[in-house]
Motif scaffolding. Structure first.
Motif, short mmCIF file in Angstrom:
data_model
loop_
_atom_site.label_atom_id
_atom_site.label_comp_id
_atom_site.label_asym_id
_atom_site.label_seq_id
_atom_site.Cartn_x
_atom_site.Cartn_y
_atom_site.Cartn_z
N ASP A 118 -6.70 0.54 2.31
CA ASP A 118 -8.14 0.72 2.54
C ASP A 118 -8.26 1.60 3.78
N LEU A 119 -8.36 2.90 3.55
CA LEU A 119 -8.37 3.85 4.65
C LEU A 119 -9.54 3.64 5.61
N PRO A 120 -10.79 3.47 5.10
CA PRO A 120 -11.89 3.25 6.05
C PRO A 120 -11.72 2.00 6.91
N ALA A 121 -11.15 0.94 6.34
CA ALA A 121 -10.93 -0.30 7.09
C ALA A 121 -9.61 -0.26 7.87
N ARG A 122 -8.78 0.74 7.55
CA ARG A 122 -7.46 0.89 8.19
C ARG A 122 -6.58 -0.34 7.99
N THR A 123 -6.55 -0.80 6.74
CA THR A 123 -5.71 -1.94 6.39
C THR A 123 -4.80 -1.60 5.22
N VAL A 124 -3.69 -2.33 5.16
CA VAL A 124 -2.72 -2.20 4.08
C VAL A 124 -2.41 -3.60 3.57
N GLU A 125 -2.51 -3.78 2.26
CA GLU A 125 -2.12 -5.04 1.62
C GLU A 125 -0.90 -4.77 0.76
N VAL A 126 0.09 -5.63 0.92
CA VAL A 126 1.34 -5.46 0.17
C VAL A 126 1.66 -6.75 -0.57
N ARG A 127 1.87 -6.61 -1.87
CA ARG A 127 2.36 -7.72 -2.68
C ARG A 127 3.75 -7.32 -3.15
N GLY A 128 4.73 -8.11 -2.72
CA GLY A 128 6.09 -7.78 -3.09
C GLY A 128 7.07 -8.75 -2.47
N GLU A 129 8.31 -8.33 -2.41
CA GLU A 129 9.39 -9.19 -1.95
C GLU A 129 9.70 -9.03 -0.46
N ALA A 130 9.34 -7.92 0.13
CA ALA A 130 9.69 -7.66 1.54
C ALA A 130 8.87 -8.56 2.47
N GLY A 131 9.49 -8.95 3.55
CA GLY A 131 8.81 -9.77 4.54
C GLY A 131 8.02 -8.92 5.52
N PRO A 132 7.13 -9.56 6.27
CA PRO A 132 6.28 -8.81 7.19
C PRO A 132 7.06 -8.05 8.26
#
Length: 65
Positions: free
Chosen positions: A34-48
């Motif tokens: 979400d470029l305007p909010a400057r956020t990234v959501e990731v669904r997957g196997e990698a940890g934070p």
């Protein structure tokens, strides 16, 4: 799902770099930016920590959302 704030993400180039970084640690991840909010959501196997490190390697600071 992991949600991160990326305050320095301001354009399409930034978005592409961050998507590439996430995919480098988790090729099958579902990445939503979400470029305007400057956020990234990731669904997957990698940890934070792995995601933050990959994004940092591209030159972006992340914060927990």
């Amino acid at each position: 799902m992991i949600k991160l704030n990326v305050p320095d993400m301001t354009c399409g180039h930034c978005e592409a770099a961050i998507r590439k970084a996430v995919k480098s640690v988790d090729p099958s991840a579902d990445v939503r930016v979400d470029l305007p909010a400057r956020t990234v959501e990731v669904r997957g196997e990698a940890g934070p920590d792995d995601l933050r490190a990959a994004i940092a390697a591209e030159g972006y600071v992340t914060e927990a959302a």
